[in-house]
Every structure is written in C-alpha cells, then in structure tokens.
Design a protein around this motif. Structure first.
Motif, mmCIF file in Angstrom:
data_model
loop_
_atom_site.group_PDB
_atom_site.id
_atom_site.type_symbol
_atom_site.label_atom_id
_atom_site.label_comp_id
_atom_site.label_asym_id
_atom_site.label_seq_id
_atom_site.Cartn_x
_atom_site.Cartn_y
_atom_site.Cartn_z
ATOM 1 N N MET A 1 10.145 29.123 -101.213
ATOM 2 C CA MET A 1 8.785 29.565 -100.871
ATOM 3 C C MET A 1 8.593 31.011 -101.301
ATOM 4 O O MET A 1 9.490 31.835 -101.117
ATOM 5 N N PHE A 2 7.427 31.295 -101.846
ATOM 6 C CA PHE A 2 7.086 32.666 -102.243
ATOM 7 C C PHE A 2 6.261 33.290 -101.126
ATOM 8 O O PHE A 2 5.250 32.726 -100.711
ATOM 9 N N VAL A 3 6.718 34.445 -100.635
ATOM 10 C CA VAL A 3 5.988 35.134 -99.562
ATOM 11 C C VAL A 3 5.191 36.272 -100.188
ATOM 12 O O VAL A 3 5.754 37.208 -100.763
ATOM 13 N N LEU A 4 3.872 36.150 -100.096
ATOM 14 C CA LEU A 4 2.979 37.136 -100.713
ATOM 15 C C LEU A 4 2.334 37.983 -99.623
ATOM 16 O O LEU A 4 1.635 37.459 -98.752
ATOM 17 N N GLY A 5 2.584 39.272 -99.659
ATOM 18 C CA GLY A 5 1.930 40.188 -98.729
ATOM 19 C C GLY A 5 0.573 40.585 -99.298
ATOM 20 O O GLY A 5 0.472 40.940 -100.471
ATOM 21 N N LEU A 6 -0.453 40.480 -98.467
ATOM 22 C CA LEU A 6 -1.803 40.855 -98.916
ATOM 23 C C LEU A 6 -2.316 41.934 -97.976
ATOM 24 O O LEU A 6 -2.425 41.726 -96.767
ATOM 25 N N THR A 7 -2.606 43.090 -98.551
ATOM 26 C CA THR A 7 -3.132 44.163 -97.727
ATOM 27 C C THR A 7 -4.301 44.798 -98.460
ATOM 28 O O THR A 7 -4.784 44.260 -99.450
ATOM 29 N N GLY A 8 -4.763 45.924 -97.959
ATOM 30 C CA GLY A 8 -5.878 46.565 -98.638
ATOM 31 C C GLY A 8 -6.658 47.443 -97.694
ATOM 32 O O GLY A 8 -6.395 47.464 -96.489
ATOM 33 N N GLY A 9 -7.598 48.136 -98.265
ATOM 34 C CA GLY A 9 -8.460 48.991 -97.452
ATOM 35 C C GLY A 9 -9.275 48.127 -96.503
ATOM 36 O O GLY A 9 -9.701 47.026 -96.870
ATOM 37 N N ILE A 10 -9.467 48.599 -95.288
ATOM 38 C CA ILE A 10 -10.293 47.869 -94.319
ATOM 39 C C ILE A 10 -11.689 47.637 -94.935
ATOM 40 O O ILE A 10 -12.264 48.544 -95.530
ATOM 41 N N GLY A 11 -12.124 46.397 -94.850
ATOM 42 C CA GLY A 11 -13.439 46.055 -95.396
ATOM 43 C C GLY A 11 -13.489 45.915 -96.913
ATOM 44 O O GLY A 11 -14.544 45.679 -97.484
ATOM 45 N N CYS A 12 -12.336 46.028 -97.583
ATOM 46 C CA CYS A 12 -12.349 45.932 -99.062
ATOM 47 C C CYS A 12 -12.301 44.493 -99.555
ATOM 48 O O CYS A 12 -12.501 44.244 -100.747
ATOM 49 N N GLY A 13 -11.978 43.545 -98.647
ATOM 50 C CA GLY A 13 -12.045 42.149 -99.092
ATOM 51 C C GLY A 13 -10.796 41.306 -98.908
ATOM 52 O O GLY A 13 -10.687 40.243 -99.526
ATOM 53 N N LYS A 14 -9.861 41.720 -98.055
ATOM 54 C CA LYS A 14 -8.645 40.898 -97.843
ATOM 55 C C LYS A 14 -8.974 39.480 -97.414
ATOM 56 O O LYS A 14 -8.410 38.525 -97.930
ATOM 57 N N SER A 15 -9.868 39.360 -96.414
ATOM 58 C CA SER A 15 -10.175 38.016 -95.898
ATOM 59 C C SER A 15 -10.836 37.171 -96.981
ATOM 60 O O SER A 15 -10.594 35.964 -97.059
ATOM 61 N N THR A 16 -11.649 37.815 -97.796
ATOM 62 C CA THR A 16 -12.304 37.105 -98.903
ATOM 63 C C THR A 16 -11.242 36.611 -99.885
ATOM 64 O O THR A 16 -11.296 35.471 -100.362
ATOM 65 N N VAL A 17 -10.248 37.452 -100.161
ATOM 66 C CA VAL A 17 -9.174 37.063 -101.081
ATOM 67 C C VAL A 17 -8.331 35.954 -100.457
ATOM 68 O O VAL A 17 -8.028 34.946 -101.114
ATOM 69 N N SER A 18 -7.986 36.095 -99.167
ATOM 70 C CA SER A 18 -7.100 35.071 -98.599
ATOM 71 C C SER A 18 -7.830 33.738 -98.487
ATOM 72 O O SER A 18 -7.217 32.693 -98.678
ATOM 73 N N ALA A 19 -9.139 33.767 -98.217
ATOM 74 C CA ALA A 19 -9.889 32.504 -98.180
ATOM 75 C C ALA A 19 -9.820 31.814 -99.546
ATOM 76 O O ALA A 19 -9.674 30.592 -99.637
ATOM 77 N N HIS A 20 -9.874 32.607 -100.607
ATOM 78 C CA HIS A 20 -9.798 32.006 -101.940
ATOM 79 C C HIS A 20 -8.380 31.503 -102.225
ATOM 80 O O HIS A 20 -8.201 30.415 -102.799
ATOM 81 N N LEU A 21 -7.382 32.269 -101.796
ATOM 82 C CA LEU A 21 -5.991 31.829 -101.996
ATOM 83 C C LEU A 21 -5.733 30.515 -101.259
ATOM 84 O O LEU A 21 -4.987 29.662 -101.739
ATOM 85 N N ALA A 22 -6.380 30.343 -100.106
ATOM 86 C CA ALA A 22 -6.219 29.078 -99.363
ATOM 87 C C ALA A 22 -6.743 27.909 -100.192
ATOM 88 O O ALA A 22 -6.135 26.841 -100.214
ATOM 89 N N THR A 23 -7.841 28.142 -100.897
ATOM 90 C CA THR A 23 -8.390 27.037 -101.717
ATOM 91 C C THR A 23 -7.459 26.707 -102.884
ATOM 92 O O THR A 23 -7.504 25.615 -103.435
ATOM 93 N N LEU A 24 -6.589 27.679 -103.265
ATOM 94 C CA LEU A 24 -5.633 27.430 -104.352
ATOM 95 C C LEU A 24 -4.350 26.777 -103.825
ATOM 96 O O LEU A 24 -3.442 26.474 -104.590
#
Ligand code: ATP
Length: 198
Positions: A1-24
C-alpha cells in the motif's frame, strides 16, 4: 500500500483534492474529522481540554464549544501549543489505526488528509510521499472568509498558526498549485496520480 500524505494551506483545497483522489480509488483518512472525533463527549480529548482550559469550553449540552476554543487558541500561541500537545497524540493514534485498517482491506493508495501533517511529529516520515496544496494568500483568505464566515483578521490568524507555504513546499515531494479552476486542479492531480506506484 502507498501512503500519501496530503497537506496544504488552510482553505487552499485539501478537501477538494482528497475528494477527487477518492474518485480515483484512494482511501481517504480525514484528519479534520479525526480531530473532531477525539473531542466528542466521553472522549479523552475533550476531558483533556476541560482539564486544561476549564468547563467554560463546554456548551450546556456537554459538547465542545468549538468557536470559543478557536477564539482562544488562535489568539494565544501558548494555549494553541498546549492544545496541540494534548490532542495530537490522540489524532496520530487514530490515523495509524486507519492506516492499519486500510492495509488489512488491501487498499492500494491511502491518503492522510491532514492540515498539520508536517507539524505533527513523525507523521510525514510514515508517508511514502507528501503533497501540499497551495494557493495565493489572497485566494486563501477570500476562500476562508467565504466558506468559514471568518473576518479577514481571524482568517489571517489561522493562516499564521500553520507552517508557511514556503516551509511546506520545501518539505513536500510535490506541490499542487490550486490557483486555477477545478478542471485545472483535477488535471494536475491526474498527472501526479499517474506517477504513484499503484
Ligand atoms: P481546510 O484546510 O480549512 O480544511 P481545505 O484546504 O480542505 O480547507 P477546501 O475545503 O478543499 O480547502 O477548499 C476551500 C474552499 O475553496 C471550498 O469552498 C472549495 O469549494 C473552494 N475551492 C477549492 N478549490 C477551488 C478552485 N480551484 N476553484 C474554486 N474554488 C475552489
């Protein structure tokens, strides 16, 4: 399993990115959600908050008064560091449990979507790669004001409580620039996704 850490500036779009990663096909472990779970009534995190900051942090129904705690810790660095010291070990424990579960479930990519991933001791080292989602400070502030109903000053205090974008970018393996449209963001994600071993 590949463990990918996703972080970023607050409000910069992490949740938007993770929602898209879920669709992948990725499994997403949502750090914000874990942080809320550990302060539910009956949980150790809430008991620790009450012991340190007093029962005035509770609403009449026994739930955490999150806006009140937020006002305190974003105005007082020592209080914020104390809060982190009390809660981060609990959050780390749950995230590690989630990673173990994902391995058992034969997940191929498990994403740790955690705003303070780099600030939390040891967590980045447990990831096979870390991506940071960044956008221009003006975009970040206007998204925070629009989404969270914060004043400019309150939004700026929350930004200042995280590592700087420069520091995150230096520590991360890849940067997702989220200054453009959602379609542009999705194509950047697709490009990075293809490079992951899965
Ligand atoms: P937090 O750190 O507070 O959890 P976040 O980094 O997860 O925030 P999001 O919630 O994904 O950020 O995004 C913040 C806001 O900006 C949301 O309202 C989201 O819909 C919006 N947004 C994100 N990316 C874009 C974009 N490329 N174009 C327009 N709006 C966007």
């Amino acid at each position: 399993m590949f463990v990918l850490g996703l972080t970023g500036g607050i409000g910069c779009g992490k949740s938007t990115v993770s929602a898209h990663l879920a669709t992948l096909g990725a499994r997403i472990l949502d750090g914000d959600r874990v942080a809320r779970d550990v302060v539910q009534p009956g949980e150790l995190g809430l008991a620790r908050i009450v012991a340190r900051f007093g029962t005035e942090m509770l609403l009449p129904d026994g739930q955490l008064d999150r806006p009140r705690l937020g006002q305190l810790v974003f105005a007082d660095d020592a209080a914020r560091l104390d809060l982190n010291r009390l809660l981060h070990p609990l959050i780390l424990d749950r995230l590690r449990t989630g990673v173990r579960q994902a391995r058992q479930d034969a997940v191929t990519v498990c994403v740790l979507d955690v705003p303070l991933l780099l600030e939390m001791a040891g967590l980045a080292a447990e990831c096979d790669a870390v991506w940071t989602v960044e956008c221009a400070p003006s975009t970040q502030l206007s998204r925070l004001v629009a989404r969270n109903g914060l004043t400019q000053e309150a939004a700026a205090a929350r930004v200042a409580a995280q590592w700087s974008a420069e520091r995150r970018i230096a520590a991360a393996m890849a940067v997702l620039d989220n200054n453009g449209t959602l379609a542009e963001l999705h194509s950047r994600i697709a490009h990075l996704w293809q490079q992951l071993p899965h």
